[in-house]
Scaffold this motif. Structure first.
Motif, PDB file in Angstrom:
ATOM      1  N   TYR A  23       3.508  15.844 -13.574  1.00 12.17           N
ATOM      2  CA  TYR A  23       4.777  16.480 -13.252  1.00 12.17           C
ATOM      3  C   TYR A  23       5.920  15.531 -13.625  1.00 12.17           C
ATOM      4  CZ  TYR A  23       8.294  19.073 -10.703  1.00 12.17           C
ATOM      5  OH  TYR A  23       9.405  19.792 -10.366  1.00 12.17           O
ATOM      6  N   GLN A 299      13.223  14.225  -3.629  1.00 14.95           N
ATOM      7  CA  GLN A 299      13.107  15.674  -3.738  1.00 14.95           C
ATOM      8  C   GLN A 299      12.346  16.091  -4.989  1.00 14.95           C
ATOM      9  OE1 GLN A 299      17.197  16.688  -3.123  1.00 14.95           O
ATOM     10  NE2 GLN A 299      16.716  18.035  -1.399  1.00 14.95           N
TER      11      GLN A 299
ATOM     12  N   ILE B  15      -8.268  16.212 -12.827  1.00 12.71           N
ATOM     13  CA  ILE B  15      -7.715  15.731 -11.554  1.00 12.71           C
ATOM     14  C   ILE B  15      -8.806  15.886 -10.488  1.00 12.71           C
ATOM     15  CG2 ILE B  15      -5.940  16.109  -9.801  1.00 12.71           C
ATOM     16  CD1 ILE B  15      -4.141  17.254 -12.012  1.00 12.71           C
ATOM     17  N   ASP B  19      -7.276  13.632  -5.516  1.00 12.95           N
ATOM     18  CA  ASP B  19      -5.963  13.622  -6.168  1.00 12.95           C
ATOM     19  C   ASP B  19      -5.309  15.003  -6.123  1.00 12.95           C
ATOM     20  OD1 ASP B  19      -5.940  10.924  -6.790  1.00 12.95           O
ATOM     21  OD2 ASP B  19      -6.995  11.219  -8.685  1.00 12.95           O
ATOM     22  N   ARG B  22      -3.543  15.314  -2.826  1.00 10.16           N
ATOM     23  CA  ARG B  22      -2.271  14.596  -2.893  1.00 10.16           C
ATOM     24  C   ARG B  22      -1.242  15.393  -3.700  1.00 10.16           C
ATOM     25  NH1 ARG B  22      -4.520   9.303  -2.454  1.00 10.16           N
ATOM     26  NH2 ARG B  22      -5.754   9.674  -4.307  1.00 10.16           N
ATOM     27  N   THR B  23      -1.723  15.942  -4.823  1.00  6.73           N
ATOM     28  CA  THR B  23      -0.823  16.705  -5.680  1.00  6.73           C
ATOM     29  C   THR B  23      -0.255  17.911  -4.932  1.00  6.73           C
ATOM     30  OG1 THR B  23      -1.976  15.980  -7.664  1.00  6.73           O
ATOM     31  CG2 THR B  23      -0.702  18.007  -7.844  1.00  6.73           C
ATOM     32  N   GLN B  25       0.057  18.401  -1.756  1.00 10.53           N
ATOM     33  CA  GLN B  25       0.970  17.922  -0.720  1.00 10.53           C
ATOM     34  C   GLN B  25       2.372  17.712  -1.303  1.00 10.53           C
ATOM     35  OE1 GLN B  25      -0.932  14.706   1.272  1.00 10.53           O
ATOM     36  NE2 GLN B  25       0.963  13.796   2.024  1.00 10.53           N
ATOM     37  N   ARG B  26       2.411  17.079  -2.474  1.00 10.93           N
ATOM     38  CA  ARG B  26       3.702  16.804  -3.113  1.00 10.93           C
ATOM     39  C   ARG B  26       4.337  18.070  -3.662  1.00 10.93           C
ATOM     40  NH1 ARG B  26       1.251  11.437  -5.859  1.00 10.93           N
ATOM     41  NH2 ARG B  26       1.337  10.176  -3.971  1.00 10.93           N
ATOM     42  N   ILE B  29       6.229  19.720  -0.975  1.00 15.89           N
ATOM     43  CA  ILE B  29       7.495  19.031  -0.685  1.00 15.89           C
ATOM     44  C   ILE B  29       8.527  19.342  -1.771  1.00 15.89           C
ATOM     45  CG2 ILE B  29       8.590  16.775  -0.416  1.00 15.89           C
ATOM     46  CD1 ILE B  29       5.924  15.757   0.717  1.00 15.89           C
ATOM     47  N   ARG B  30       8.089  19.270  -3.026  1.00 20.52           N
ATOM     48  CA  ARG B  30       9.021  19.539  -4.124  1.00 20.52           C
ATOM     49  C   ARG B  30       9.574  20.950  -4.061  1.00 20.52           C
ATOM     50  NH1 ARG B  30       5.234  16.297  -7.679  1.00 20.52           N
ATOM     51  NH2 ARG B  30       4.178  18.169  -8.399  1.00 20.52           N
ATOM     52  N   HIS B  37       1.790  20.283   9.770  1.00 19.62           N
ATOM     53  CA  HIS B  37       1.104  19.000   9.668  1.00 19.62           C
ATOM     54  C   HIS B  37       0.076  18.880  10.782  1.00 19.62           C
ATOM     55  CE1 HIS B  37       4.052  17.966   6.716  1.00 19.62           C
ATOM     56  NE2 HIS B  37       3.629  16.713   6.617  1.00 19.62           N
ATOM     57  N   ASN B  42      -1.391   9.589  12.387  1.00 22.77           N
ATOM     58  CA  ASN B  42      -0.950   9.580  11.005  1.00 22.77           C
ATOM     59  C   ASN B  42      -0.896  11.015  10.490  1.00 22.77           C
ATOM     60  OD1 ASN B  42      -0.237   8.720   8.515  1.00 22.77           O
ATOM     61  ND2 ASN B  42      -2.029   7.433   8.161  1.00 22.77           N
ATOM     62  N   PRO B  43       0.149  11.750  10.831  1.00 18.81           N
ATOM     63  CA  PRO B  43       0.165  13.175  10.511  1.00 18.81           C
ATOM     64  C   PRO B  43       0.170  13.416   8.999  1.00 18.81           C
ATOM     65  CG  PRO B  43       2.045  12.531  11.901  1.00 18.81           C
ATOM     66  CD  PRO B  43       1.408  11.289  11.424  1.00 18.81           C
ATOM     67  N   PRO B  45      -0.157  16.871   5.999  1.00 27.86           N
ATOM     68  CA  PRO B  45      -0.107  18.332   5.922  1.00 27.86           C
ATOM     69  C   PRO B  45      -1.501  18.930   6.076  1.00 27.86           C
ATOM     70  CG  PRO B  45       0.941  17.325   4.013  1.00 27.86           C
ATOM     71  CD  PRO B  45       0.272  16.229   4.760  1.00 27.86           C
ATOM     72  N   ALA B  83       6.812  26.400  -9.895  1.00 33.65           N
ATOM     73  CA  ALA B  83       7.950  25.692 -10.488  1.00 33.65           C
ATOM     74  C   ALA B  83       7.806  24.183 -10.330  1.00 33.65           C
ATOM     75  CB  ALA B  83       9.248  26.170  -9.838  1.00 33.65           C
ATOM     76  N   SER B  84       6.928  23.751  -9.433  1.00 33.34           N
ATOM     77  CA  SER B  84       6.779  22.313  -9.166  1.00 33.34           C
ATOM     78  C   SER B  84       5.395  21.780  -9.505  1.00 33.34           C
ATOM     79  CB  SER B  84       7.038  22.038  -7.680  1.00 33.34           C
ATOM     80  OG  SER B  84       8.319  22.452  -7.322  1.00 33.34           O
ATOM     81  N   PRO B  86       2.137  20.384 -11.718  1.00 32.18           N
ATOM     82  CA  PRO B  86       1.814  19.730 -12.989  1.00 32.18           C
ATOM     83  C   PRO B  86       1.127  20.750 -13.911  1.00 32.18           C
ATOM     84  CG  PRO B  86       0.307  19.006 -11.264  1.00 32.18           C
ATOM     85  CD  PRO B  86       1.328  19.891 -10.610  1.00 32.18           C
TER      86      PRO B  86
END
Lengths: 611, 216
Positions: A23, A299, B15, B19, B22-23, B25-26, B29-30, B37, B42-43, B45, B83-84, B86
Motif C-alpha cells: 500500500y 492516517q 502475504i 501479515d 496486520r494488514t 488491522q491497518r 484504520i486507514r 477491540h 494489550n488490546p 482489533p 480504497a485502502s 494493498p
C-alpha cells in the motif's frame, strides 16, 4: 509477475519481501516517464524499509512527474540462489523490471558492512561492479549516505557520490542525467559536469598518491574538479520534501511504525559520535509541521505506533508541546508514541509519563563509559548523579527492565574505567532496590559493550582501535566483575568492529579488499549468518594490505586523510582541538551553552545554527 | 457480527496469515471504519478468519468476521476497505451474520499442475484419481495415518487448461477427517512419482455448508 518468479517465491523464506505491491507504493505510467531510478538498499527488505532516508528520497524523486524511482533490496541467500539458478536479474519491486536497464542505480550507504552487498546487487543485476568497466552513460551508479563521508573504499565501484542531504541534491544530479541522456553525452562528459554540482564527488576525477609508508601523500583533482567537496544540507527543513504517505509493508519489518524526524544534527558533541559531527549544523522542523505530518502519516498508513527520530530526542526544543499535541491525537485512536534517543540526564518524570500513557516500552540508556573521567574524555556529559536520578524516576514509575550501553576500547581507557562499568550497574541495581514501585516483579539490567570504532570526521579520527585480544581481555575483566544475577552482560563480537574500523578510515586501495571478499562469497556482512572474519583477513592478505594499518594505527597530527577531500562543515582544526581536550579530560559544553566554532554554521546562508 | 468475503490473488498471495492480520488491522484504520477491540492488557482489533490461507495459495472465498462500531453500515464496508487495500486483496461483499465458521464443511479448490519438459499426463492423472481406493500416507500432528482420499473428496474433475497445465478441480472436506489441497496432490508423489509436476499452484474457489450451499 513472471511464472518463473512465482515459482521461486513459493520456495523462499518470507516471499512477501520480494513482491512489491504494498500500500502506498508509487507506480507510474511508463509512457510518461523519461528517467528510471532504482533506489537500492544494500541490506534486506526488513532493514531497508525501516530506513527513513529511503522513504524521504523515494518520495522526493517521485515528485518529479517524469522520474520513476523504484525500490530494490538485497535478497537473502535462498532468494539469491534461486535468482542466479533461474537467471533472473535483480528487479525493482514496483515494476518487476530488471534494474540493470534503469538509467540510474542509487545506493544508500549507511554503514560499512553493507559494502559487499553493493557489489553483489550490481552483479545480480548484471551490471559490472567496477565503474571502469561501465563505459556507457547509463546505468549511472551513484551512492549517498552517512558512510560516504569517506567515499574512498567504495571509489572503484561508484560513479559518483552525493554528499550530505539528498532532497535537493539527488534531483539535481538526476535532472542533469536526464539532460545528458537526451543530448547523448558520454559518461565522462556527464561526470565532469556533475562534479560542478555542489556536494557531488566524482572519484574518477581524483587521483590519490601514497607515501612509502602507505599513508596518503596527496590527491590530485583532475580536469578542474573542485579540490574539496562540501556536503549539502537543507537549510529550512520545513520547506524540503517530507513524505505525507509512507509505504506500508505487507510483511513485518524492523521498525514497523511511522517515523517522524524532529531535527538534524546534534548540539552535544560526543567525541566518538560520527553522526553528531557530520549532520551538523542543527536544524529543526517546526512543531506545527510535525503535528501535521504525523497525522497524515498515521492516517494514510494505518500504523498504530509513531516514533520520534533524531540524534537526541530530548534536546528537541518544544518537546512537551509536541508530545502533548501528538498524544491528544493518538490516545483516542489507541496509537502509541515511542521516544528513542532520550538522554539519561534530562529524562524527566513528565516526559516519561507522556510516553507511558499509551503503552510502556523498555528503557535504554547509553552512558558509553563507566567512569566519570572517561565520560569526560569522550564528552558524554552525563553525570552519574543524573543517570541515577533518571533510573530512580524510571524504577518509581514501574519500569523493571533497563539496558545500559557502553563502549570498550575508548581512548585513554584503563582497567579502572572498565571495572567502573560493573560498579555503575551495581549502583543502578541498588537504586532499583531502593525505589522500585513493585519489587515482586524483579528487575533485569542488561549491560552491553561494543568495541569502539574510531570514525572519520570525529575528534578520534586519529586514534588507534584496540586489538581484538585487548578488547576480549577487557570483556573478561568486566564479566568477572559483574556478579549479580539481576545483571546480564552481553558483548558484541570484536572481529566485525575491526573490519568496520578498517573500512571506515580506509583509502581507495581497500576497493581490492572489498572486491576480494565479494568474489569469495561475501555479502550481507552485517549479518552473523554471512560475516566471515577469515574471508576478510584472507582478502586483505591477497590485496597485500594490513587491516591494522587502517584500524590500529595512531595517525600523526599532520597526516592527510583519504576523507579530507570531503568537507562536512566541521573543520579538521576543530576536531584536533577537541581531541586535545579529550586527553586533558576537559569537557566541551553543548552548542546551546556556548558555540565552540566547529565551522558547520558556515554551511548556512540565511539563518543561524539551531534556530 | 459483520462478515466480509474477500479475495487474495496475484502478488498478495505471498502475504502470510500473520501479515494479513496486520494488514487488515491497518486497512480498517486507514478506511476510518471503527471495529471492536479485545479487552485486556494489550488490546487489539477483534478479527476472526474462517480458515487461515497458506502462503502462496490464492483465494476468492476468504471470510473474516469483526464487529462494526461507530454506526458504519455493512454495505459501505467493501468500497471503503478496498480504497485502502494493498494490491491483490479485494473485499467482494459484507453483511451481518450469525452463522459460525464451524458450519463450513466443504472447500472447492483448484490445483494447476505444470509440466515443463513433457506433455501433460492428463489422462494418466484422471486414471490415478478415478481409482476406487486412493490410499495415501497422511502426516498429522500425532504421526502418520493411511487415508483413502477417494472416500473423502466430494467430487473431482481433471481438465487441461489452454496453457497446457493440468487443472484439477475438487471439493474437499474441511473438517476432520479433512483433506487439504496439498494432501490431494501428494497422491501423485506417493503413488505415481513419475507424474510429479514441476510446479503446482493452488486456489480456493468456494466454501460450502453441509447442504453444499455456498457458505454466506
Amino acid at each position: 509477475m513472471t511464472p518463473k518468479l512465482e515459482r521461486i517465491l513459493t520456495r523462499v523464506q518470507k516471499p512477501a519481501r520480494y513482491t512489491g505491491g504494498e500500500y502506498n507504493e508509487i507506480v507510474k505510467d511508463l509512457s510518461a516517464v523519461d528517467l528510471r531510478v532504482a533506489f537500492c538498499f544494500p541490506d534486506t527488505y526488513e532493514i531497508g524499509m525501516s530506513n527513513l532516508g529511503l522513504q524521504i528520497l523515494y518520495g522526493a524523486i517521485n515528485e518529479d512527474p517524469g522520474m520513476w524511482c523504484e525500490r530494490c533490496f538485497a535478497p537473502w541467500g535462498d532468494m539469491e540462489d534461486e535468482l542466479r539458478r533461474e537467471k533472473i536479474p535483480l528487479y525493482a519491486l514496483e515494476s518487476g523490471d530488471p534494474i540493470g536497464d534503469f538509467d540510474a542505480i542509487a545506493f544508500s550507504l549507511g554503514y560499512e558492512m553493507a559494502y559487499t552487498s553493493v557489489l553483489n546487487m550490481l552483479d545480480l543485476a548484471g551490471v559490472p561492479v567496477r565503474r571502469a568497466d561501465r563505459t556507457a552513460l547509463t546505468p549511472l551508479v551513484f551512492a549517498g549516505g552517512t558512510s560516504c563521508v569517506n567515499p574512498e573504499p567504495m571509489a572503484d565501484f561508484i560513479d559518483l557520490f552525493v554528499l550530505g542531504e539528498g532532497e535537493e541534491l539527488d534531483l539535481e544530479v538526476l535532472r542533469l542525467l536526464r539532460r545528458a541522456k537526451g543530448e547523448g553525452w558520454t559518461k565522462s562528459r556527464f561526470l565532469r559536469a556533475a562534479a560542478d554540482i555542489e556536494g557531488v564527488y566524482v572519484p574518477s576525477l581524483y587521483e590519490p598518491e601514497y607515501n612509502g609508508d602507505g599513508t596518503l601523500r596527496g590527491v590530485t583533482a583532475l580536469d578542474g574538479a573542485p579540490k574539496t567537496v562540501t556536503k549539502r544540507i537543507i537549510e529550512d527543513l520545513d520547506s524540503a520534501y517530507y513524505p505525507s504517505r509512507a509505504i506500508v509493508p505487507s510483511t513485518e519489518i524492523v521498525h514497523d511504525r511511522v517515523v517522524l524526524e524532529l531535527f538534524r544534527g546534534c548540539v552535544r558533541g560526543c567525541r566518538f559520535c560520527q553522526a553528531g559531527f557530520v549532520y551538523r549544523p542543527v536544524r529543526r522542523h517546526s512543531t506545527e509541521f510535525l503535528l501535521e505530518k504525523a497525522k497524515s502519516l498515521l492516517q494514510s498508513s494505518g500504523y498504530e505506533e509513531i516514533t520520534l527520530s533524531s540524534l537526541s530526542t530530548s534536546d528537541f526544543k518544544g518537546l512537551p508541546e509536541l508530545t502533548d499535541g501528538l498524544l491528544e491525537w493518538c490516545e483516542p485512536r489507541k496509537i502509541s508514541l515511542s521516544l528513542p534517543s532520550l538522554r539519561a540526564d534530562n529524562f524527566s518524570m513528565g516526559l516519561m509519563e507522556r510516553v507511558q500513557r499509551v503503552r510502556k516500552s523498555g528503557l535504554t540508556f547509553a552512558p558509553e563509559a563507566g567512569s566519570q573521567r572517561l565520560r569526560d574524555v569522550i564528552n558524554k556529559n552525563v553525570t552519574e548523579e543524573a543517570l541515577m536520578n533518571s533510573c530512580r524516576i524510571a524504577f518509581e514509575g514501574g519500569w523493571n527492565t533497563l539496558k545500559l550501553y557502553f563502549m570498550l576500547g575508548l581512548p585513554t581507557e584503563t582497567d579502572e574505567d572498565v571495572l567502573a562499568i560493573a560498579e555503575l550497574a551495581e549502583r543502578v541495581l541498588h537504586c532499583w532496590r531502593q525505589y522500585a514501585a513493585n519489587k515482586a516483579r524483579g528487575v533485569r539490567i542488561t549491560v552491553s559493550t561494543s568495541m569502539f570504532v574510531p570514525k572519520p570526521h570525529t575528534p578520534f579520527q586519529w586514534e588507534a582501535q584496540v586489538s581484538v585480544e585487548e578488547y576480549l581481555r577487557r570483556v573478561k575483566l568486566l564479566r568477572e566483575a559483574i556478579n549479580s544475577r539481576s545483571i546480564t552482560y552481553n558483548w558484541h563480537a570484536p572481529d566485525v568492529s575491526l573490519i568496520e574500523a578498517a573500512l571506515s578510515r580506509g583509502d581507495r586501495r581497500l576497493g581490492a579488499v572489498i572486491e576480494n571478499v565479494w568474489r569469495d562469497g561475501g555479502k550481507l556482512d552485517s549479518w552473523s549468518d554471512y560475516f566471515s572474519f577469515e574471508r576478510w583477513m584472507g582478502a586483505f592478505e591477497k590485496a597485500g594490505l594490513d587491516p591494522d594499518f587502517y584500524a590500529a594505527r595512531v595517525r600523526g597530527d599532520g597526516e592527510l586523510f583519504p576523507w579530507d577531500v570531503i568537507d562536512v562543515g566541521v573543520r579538521k582544526a576543530y576536531l584536533a582541538r577537541e581531541r586535545r581536550a579529550a586527553y586533558e579530560g576537559v569537557i566541551t559544553p553543548d552548542c546551546r551553552v556556548k558555540c565552540m566554532g566547529c565551522g558547520a554554521n558556515c554551511l548556512l546562508e540565511r539563518r543561524a545554527c539551531d534556530e | 457480527m459483520s462478515r466480509i468475503l474477500f479475495k487474495k490473488e496475484g502478488r498478495a498471495k505471498f502475504i502470510s496469515h500473520l501479515d494479513l492480520m496486520r494488514t487488515m488491522q491497518r486497512v480498517f484504520i486507514r478506511s476510518g471504519i471503527e471495529i471492536k477491540h479485545t479487552e485486556g492488557f494489550n488490546p487489539h482489533p477483534y478479527m476472526n478468519f474462517a480458515m487461515p490461507l497458506p502462503v502462496g495459495t490464492e483465494s476468492r472465498c476468504e471470510l473474516m468476521d469483526f464487529v462494526l462500531l461507530g454506526g458504519a453500515q455493512a454495505r459501505e464496508v467493501p468500497a471503503r476497505l478496498n480504497a485502502s487495500m494493498p494490491e491483490g486483496i479485494r473485499v467482494l461483499d459484507c453483511w451481518d451474520e450469525k452463522r459460525k465458521f464451524k458450519d463450513i464443511k466443504w472447500l472447492d479448490m483448484e490445483a494447476r499442475l505444470f509440466y515443463d519438459n513433457k506433455v501433460s499426463p492428463t489422462q494418466a492423472l484422471r486414471d490415478l484419481y478415478s481409482g476406487e481406493h486412493i490410499v495415501i500416507e497422511k502426516r498429522t500432528k500425532r504421526g502418520s495415518a493411511q487415508v483413502d482420499i477417494a472416500a473423502l473428496h466430494g467430487g473431482l474433475e481433471i481438465t487441461e487448461a489452454e496453457d497446457g497445465a493440468v487443472l484439477i478441480a475438487a471439493r474437499l472436506p474441511v473438517q476432520e477427517p479433512a483433506l487439504s489441497p496439498a494432501q490431494l496432490i501428494s497422491a501423485i508423489e506417493q503413488l505415481r512419482p513419475d507424474l510429479r509436476p514441476d510446479f503446482a499452484a493452488y486456489r480456493r474457489v468456494e466454501v460450502r455448508d453441509s447442504e453444499l450451499r455456498p457458505f454466506r
